[in-house]
Write an enzyme that holds these catalytic residues in place. Sequence first.
Site, PDB file in Angstrom:
ATOM      1  N   GLU A  54       0.858  -1.199   0.000  1.00 34.44           N
ATOM      2  CA  GLU A  54       0.000   0.000   0.000  1.00 34.44           C
ATOM      3  C   GLU A  54       0.898   1.256   0.000  1.00 34.44           C
ATOM      4  O   GLU A  54       1.968   1.252   0.638  1.00 34.44           O
ATOM      5  CB  GLU A  54      -0.837  -0.058   1.293  1.00 34.44           C
ATOM      6  CG  GLU A  54      -1.790   1.076   1.526  1.00 34.44           C
ATOM      7  CD  GLU A  54      -2.553   0.883   2.863  1.00 34.44           C
ATOM      8  OE1 GLU A  54      -2.213  -0.015   3.666  1.00 34.44           O
ATOM      9  OE2 GLU A  54      -3.509   1.651   3.083  1.00 34.44           O
ATOM     10  N   LYS A 103      -9.559   2.329  -2.003  1.00 38.78           N
ATOM     11  CA  LYS A 103      -9.818   1.656  -0.716  1.00 38.78           C
ATOM     12  C   LYS A 103     -11.159   2.094  -0.107  1.00 38.78           C
ATOM     13  O   LYS A 103     -11.374   3.288   0.161  1.00 38.78           O
ATOM     14  CB  LYS A 103      -8.671   1.976   0.241  1.00 38.78           C
ATOM     15  CG  LYS A 103      -8.700   1.249   1.580  1.00 38.78           C
ATOM     16  CD  LYS A 103      -7.434   1.598   2.381  1.00 38.78           C
ATOM     17  CE  LYS A 103      -7.293   0.785   3.652  1.00 38.78           C
ATOM     18  NZ  LYS A 103      -6.043   1.108   4.366  1.00 38.78           N
ATOM     19  N   CYS A 129      -5.286  -3.341   2.209  1.00 36.23           N
ATOM     20  CA  CYS A 129      -5.021  -3.489   3.637  1.00 36.23           C
ATOM     21  C   CYS A 129      -6.280  -3.733   4.476  1.00 36.23           C
ATOM     22  O   CYS A 129      -6.824  -4.806   4.454  1.00 36.23           O
ATOM     23  CB  CYS A 129      -4.206  -2.291   4.134  1.00 36.23           C
ATOM     24  SG  CYS A 129      -3.281  -2.704   5.637  1.00 36.23           S
ATOM     25  N   VAL A 148      -0.134  -2.623  10.589  1.00 37.47           N
ATOM     26  CA  VAL A 148       0.529  -2.265  11.849  1.00 37.47           C
ATOM     27  C   VAL A 148       0.131  -3.239  12.969  1.00 37.47           C
ATOM     28  O   VAL A 148       0.703  -3.206  14.049  1.00 37.47           O
ATOM     29  CB  VAL A 148       0.210  -0.803  12.255  1.00 37.47           C
ATOM     30  CG1 VAL A 148       0.835   0.164  11.267  1.00 37.47           C
ATOM     31  CG2 VAL A 148      -1.287  -0.566  12.359  1.00 37.47           C
TER      32      VAL A 148
HETATM   33  C1  ACM Z   1      -4.141  -0.295   7.004  1.00 35.67           C
HETATM   34  O1  ACM Z   1      -5.234  -0.366   6.471  1.00 35.67           O
HETATM   35  N1  ACM Z   1      -3.125   0.308   6.423  1.00 35.67           N
HETATM   36  C2  ACM Z   1      -3.899  -0.894   8.329  1.00 35.67           C
END
Ligand code: ACM
Length: 269
Positions: free
Chosen positions: A39, A110, A143, A170
């Site tokens: 990402e 996203k 992510c 994370v």
């Molecule tokens: C994330 O969506 N970068 C944890």
Amino acid sequence: MFKIGFFQFEPKFGEVATNLAKVLSTLQHVEADVIVLPELAFTGYYFQDRSELMSMAEDPETSATIDGLTRLCRDRDFFLVTGFAERCADKLFNSALLIGPGGVLRNYRKLHLFNTEKDYFDPGDTPLETTDVRGAKIGMMVCFDWAFPEVARILSLQGADIVCHPSNLVLDWCQKAMVTRCLENAVFAVTANRIGADVRPHGELKFTGQSQVTAPKGEIVHRAAPDAEELYIAEIDLSLARNKLLTPKNNAFQDRRPEFYAALSQANK
Ligand code: ACM
């Protein structure tokens, strides 16, 4: 067999040209069909505010980064899925781009923004669709979309053989969850995470590596280390993602009971 993998590395915050040079040099001799990058692979992740993101995000139509990646795809005759900080007029999206020798084939923005991303990105507005690449149907999510099982489900119902998943994780739940996402949908997934940290004036975020290729029966084909750069390519059999039988009498798709799932498609209250 279809050759797909990831490049796990440490993007340097704000150093777009350096990060691009790193990707171009690492991938210049690779043989693959598709390679997935993390990402926000070129800007880094932990922005201070929207104006900082605005100063680094690029419009894919005029992006020197995408031009460089497209040239790489043409030279090596492969496709890339990469995270990308996208500017579209006054909007800013945390996007995944599918790029091939002819340029960008699909842009997914996203849908589920994570934590402070909500302070500076706009929520995605593109549909969950798949794209044909050399006989494989490729779906994309970014992510934190992993935490919403509807995303992998819908991509799989659209016929995805492989869910490509640029990430900057994370926490350490995702890799375990992807085992279930793949099993319940009988699909492959390639989660490309980053390593290292973004150390910024407003704080520090450390990323957890462990990029992972997961197979339709939930097998972990490969998991990278938490802290080491790695380029990994797997050879996968796409037919495994086209057999949706969980038992001889249970089909993961045909046994669904959507008439009982109406709550899933109701708008949030
Ligand atoms: C994330 O969506 N970068 C944890």
